[in-house]
Design an enzyme around this catalytic site. Sequence first.
Site, PDB file in Angstrom:
ATOM      1  CE1 TYR A  33      28.893 -13.722  29.712  1.00  0.00           C
ATOM      2  CE2 TYR A  33      26.977 -14.328  31.027  1.00  0.00           C
ATOM      3  CZ  TYR A  33      27.538 -13.576  30.020  1.00  0.00           C
ATOM      4  OH  TYR A  33      26.767 -12.704  29.316  1.00  0.00           O
ATOM      5  NE  ARG A  52      25.974 -19.806  25.069  1.00  0.00           N
ATOM      6  CZ  ARG A  52      24.825 -19.155  25.223  1.00  0.00           C
ATOM      7  NH1 ARG A  52      24.229 -18.628  24.168  1.00  0.00           N
ATOM      8  NH2 ARG A  52      24.271 -19.031  26.403  1.00  0.00           N
ATOM      9  NE  ARG A 101      46.991  -6.489  36.365  1.00  0.00           N
ATOM     10  CZ  ARG A 101      47.399  -5.961  35.217  1.00  0.00           C
ATOM     11  NH1 ARG A 101      48.675  -5.926  34.919  1.00  0.00           N
ATOM     12  NH2 ARG A 101      46.518  -5.470  34.347  1.00  0.00           N
ATOM     13  CG  HIS A 103      49.316  -7.969  29.849  1.00  0.00           C
ATOM     14  ND1 HIS A 103      49.742  -7.171  30.875  1.00  0.00           N
ATOM     15  CD2 HIS A 103      48.297  -7.316  29.243  1.00  0.00           C
ATOM     16  CE1 HIS A 103      49.010  -6.059  30.893  1.00  0.00           C
ATOM     17  NE2 HIS A 103      48.126  -6.120  29.910  1.00  0.00           N
ATOM     18  CE  LYS A 148      26.018 -16.436  28.285  1.00  0.00           C
ATOM     19  NZ  LYS A 148      25.291 -15.229  27.932  1.00  0.00           N
ATOM     20  CD  GLU A 180      24.555 -10.570  20.077  1.00  0.00           C
ATOM     21  OE1 GLU A 180      23.852 -11.559  20.356  1.00  0.00           O
ATOM     22  OE2 GLU A 180      25.790 -10.575  20.169  1.00  0.00           O
ATOM     23  CG  LEU A 204      26.133 -15.565  22.829  1.00  0.00           C
ATOM     24  CD1 LEU A 204      27.586 -15.759  23.238  1.00  0.00           C
ATOM     25  CD2 LEU A 204      25.275 -15.318  24.050  1.00  0.00           C
TER      26      LEU A 204
END
Length: 292
Positions: A33, A52, A101, A103, A148, A180, A204
């Site tokens: 995101y 990013r 669904r 993995h 992220k 952080e 990040l």
Amino acid sequence: MPDVLWCNGRFTTTAERVIGVEDRGFQFGDAVYEVFKFTEHAPAFLSEHYRRLERGLREIEIGNPWRDEASFRETMREILERTEFGDGIVYIQVTRGEEERAHFWGENLQPTAIAYSRRYRFPDAARKERGIKVMTAPDLRWKQCQVKSVNLLANAIAKKKAQRAGADEAILIQDGVVREGASSSFFAVIDGRVITHPLDEHVLPGVVRDRVIDLAIAAHIRVDERPLREAELFHLAEAFVTSTTQGVMPVTEIDGRVVGNSRRGEVTTTLQQLFDALELNARGFAGSVRSS
Ligand code: PLP
């Protein structure tokens, strides 16, 4: 006033449910995101956020739903053009896609991409002067924090604990090292030098972090990108956190102990002012603040 939601090329609002229950973002946290800020309909540091996002997608092998930066900008421009309010954030998420669904994911899966505008109350001048209190907490996140990813469970739990203890942010500690904030980059000031964690898999690469480092260097403030020991936290002249939504935010208390003289420090004030000016000037769709 409705917000504007863009979903895989189509415009709607967040009132519409657009994500399937078998989307891998929902089921596996298999997604990255971004969040950028806009004021008066103008985005801040859009190139930096795009870069990013693009890097994160590449690192976890999710296809980029945008051809290039120009097409990403075009989507964001249209969202802001359709958004009635002038100030807020745009939240962007790209998931690996939706399928039955399992993995293992299918090789030709189409990513799901959404981006929506939302009102946001950015800190006012009083808040930016008063600063925040923080609490230390163990860093229980996954080991690729440079991505992220939407896996924010450890961040959310740390932040909730901090809130219950009367603090505004959790500062994550791992192996005796300050990494952080749960949703911010952390900076310390010791002997006039600004110290923050180096860029690696533990943190990040904050968009504001990088801008603040550049601004500090330009202002002849020494910057050390080095791991700060937890024990050093209680001997700081100043501390602050940085993020897209908070800008440069002074930290006046850590685990109930006062930082410096408990007021926004001199170095923090300088960097806050420099950053606010840069953010204002760098707004728009024109491009990156970096010449490179
Ligand atoms: N670190 C973490 C873990 C974050 O979640 C964020 C922002 O959400 C930041 C740092 C600050 O990044 P930026 O300055 O790009 O907003």
